[in-house]
Design an enzyme around this catalytic site. Structure first.
Site, PDB file in Angstrom:
ATOM      1  N   THR A 246      29.888 -43.716  -3.748  1.00 26.78           N
ATOM      2  CA  THR A 246      30.143 -42.081  -3.547  1.00 26.78           C
ATOM      3  C   THR A 246      29.398 -41.775  -4.959  1.00 26.78           C
ATOM      4  OG1 THR A 246      32.129 -42.619  -2.355  1.00 26.78           O
ATOM      5  CG2 THR A 246      32.308 -40.592  -3.827  1.00 26.78           C
ATOM      6  N   CYS A 334      20.837 -49.338 -29.038  1.00 32.75           N
ATOM      7  CA  CYS A 334      21.320 -51.071 -28.672  1.00 32.75           C
ATOM      8  C   CYS A 334      21.186 -51.766 -29.562  1.00 32.75           C
ATOM      9  CB  CYS A 334      20.257 -51.177 -27.203  1.00 32.75           C
ATOM     10  SG  CYS A 334      20.215 -49.642 -26.187  1.00 32.75           S
TER      11      CYS A 334
END
Ligand SMILES: Cc1ncc(COP(=O)(O)O)c(C=O)c1O
Length: 406
Positions: A246, A334
């Site tokens: 979804t 990161c």
């Protein structure tokens, strides 16, 4: 954003916009109704579902329009990392009979580099091109790396660590001449510089909403080449059978609103940001033994990055700035917490020691000239302090080693 330091409250200055941006007022108010009022599932056929579906498709149209694509070429994802993974793994899966060679660069984001490493474990071969000292990939180097079995070229549009913009049009042209699929990671570029996928001749492009004042955890993949049918994420068959699950409707609506807003504001924001950025670069250049990294002009409008000799490690600089209420980074969201020298800087020829001493200041249109001046003043006083601290530490080490040997 406020910063409390010794009981005194300062207005914090956020200049880490390449790591992530604040969601714009527009994007936020576009998203909010889709959490409670219009919370329908876009696959449902009742009116609540149709409302959600309409919003989803409007966002798809907005993304397509912003990059010169057709709506049918846009697939929603959970961000840049997923878009990169899907592009690389998807093309390798569909083209592996034709060949197993991929070309990319040493300066890609880990979302690309680690995906390539995983593909190498599946017997794909990877050639990583080296940039020049400004972080630019030479078209000639790409030409020379192409082999008869090359199936994919992936080169980022703008670099997250140094802000350099690649000559993507020329690089993609080379791929097109040889009928090789070309992907570009445009996570840092979309919403900041004009992009037209047809003009650039790219086959796939990754983007992420949180890099241009949309929400985190939402992105898109543009693909004009057929994607592996139904194989990527199996389930209910959303995203035209390619990516089941979804859809994150509020996030996707936020992405659509943010990309539209970024495109509308781009001319004015570019002018404003370039002026702020160049003021900052000019001031930092006055600090002895400092150096701008990346291309001096072919760089993102709000992106400034530097290295400083003699400060031991950028973590001390980032911490000192943090104490003064200035939120910057060393180069990559990161790798900020790790002690690895940014791979981008070493690939550009900087020695590892200097690559550890990097600072990245990435602006948004919310930043002001006063803030830039405060940042410059702070950096100019912190750098000599850090250099002194290093000298003092060395002197202490020498003295104690003399005593130890006595
Ligand atoms: C160049 C580049 N590629 C990929 C990503 C990963 O995107 P995301 O954080 O949306 O997964 C980033 C993150 O900022 C990036 O800068």
């Amino acid at each position: 954003m406020a910063n409390s330091n010794n009981g005194e409250t300062l207005k914090a200055i956020y200049v880490d916009n390449a790591a992530t941006t604040a969601v714009s007022e527009n994007a936020l108010s576009a998203m909010l109704p889709f959490f409670r009022e219009n919370f329908g599932n876009p696959s449902a056929i009742h009116n609540a579902g149709l409302e959600a579906k309409k919003a989803l498709e409007a966002a798809r149209t907005a993304v397509a329009k912003a990059i010169g694509a057709f709506s049918s070429e846009i697939y929603f994802t959970c961000g840049g990392t997923e878009s990169d993974n899907w592009a690389l793994r998807g093309i390798c899966a569909s083209k592996s009979k034709k060949g197993r060679h991929i070309i990319s660069t040493e300066i890609e984001h880990k979302a690309v580099l680690n995906t390539l490493a995983a593909l190498q474990e599946q017997d794909f071969q990877v050639t990583l091109l080296k940039p020049d000292g400004c972080g630019v990939i030479a078209p000639e180097a790409l030409k020379n790396a192409i082999r008869p079995d090359t199936i994919l070229i992936s080169i980022m549009l703008a670099n997250n660590v140094v802000g350099t913009i690649q000559p993507i049009e020329r690089l993609a042209e080379i791929a097109k001449e040889r009928q090789i699929i070309f992907h570009t990671d445009a996570v840092q570029a979309v919403g900041h510089i004009p992009i037209d996928v047809r003009k650039l001749s790219v086959d796939l492009l990754s983007l992420s909403a949180h890099n241009f004042h949309g929400p985190k955890g939402v992105g898109a993949l543009y693909s004009k080449v057929p994607l592996v049918p139904a194989g990527y994420m199996t389930g209910g068959g959303q995203e035209r059978g390619h990516r089941s699950g979804t859809e994150h409707v509020p996030g996707i609506v936020g992405l659509g609103a943010a990309i539209k807003e970024a495109a509308e504001n781009m001319p004015a924001h570019t002018k404003y940001l370039v002026a702020l950025r160049d003021r900052l670069i000019g001031e930092i250049a006055k600090i002895p033994q400092s150096r701008l990294t990346g291309h001096p002009t072919d760089r993102l409008p709000g992106h400034a990055s530097f290295v400083f000799e003699g400060i031991e490690h950028s973590v001390y600089l980032i911490n000192s700035l943090n104490e003064k209420g200035i939120y910057a980074s060393s180069g990559s969201a990161c790798s900020a917490a790790s002690t690895d020298a940014p791979h981008v800087l070493t690939a550009m020829g900087l020695d590892t020691r200097l690559a550890h001493n990097s600072l990245r200041i990435t602006l948004s249109a919310d930043n002001t000239q006063d803030e830039i001046d405060r940042i410059c003043r702070q950096i100019s006083s912190i750098i000599p302090e850090l250099r002194n601290r290093k000298t003092r530490k060395r002197t202490k080490e020498i003295v104690s080693s003399v005593f130890d040997n006595y």
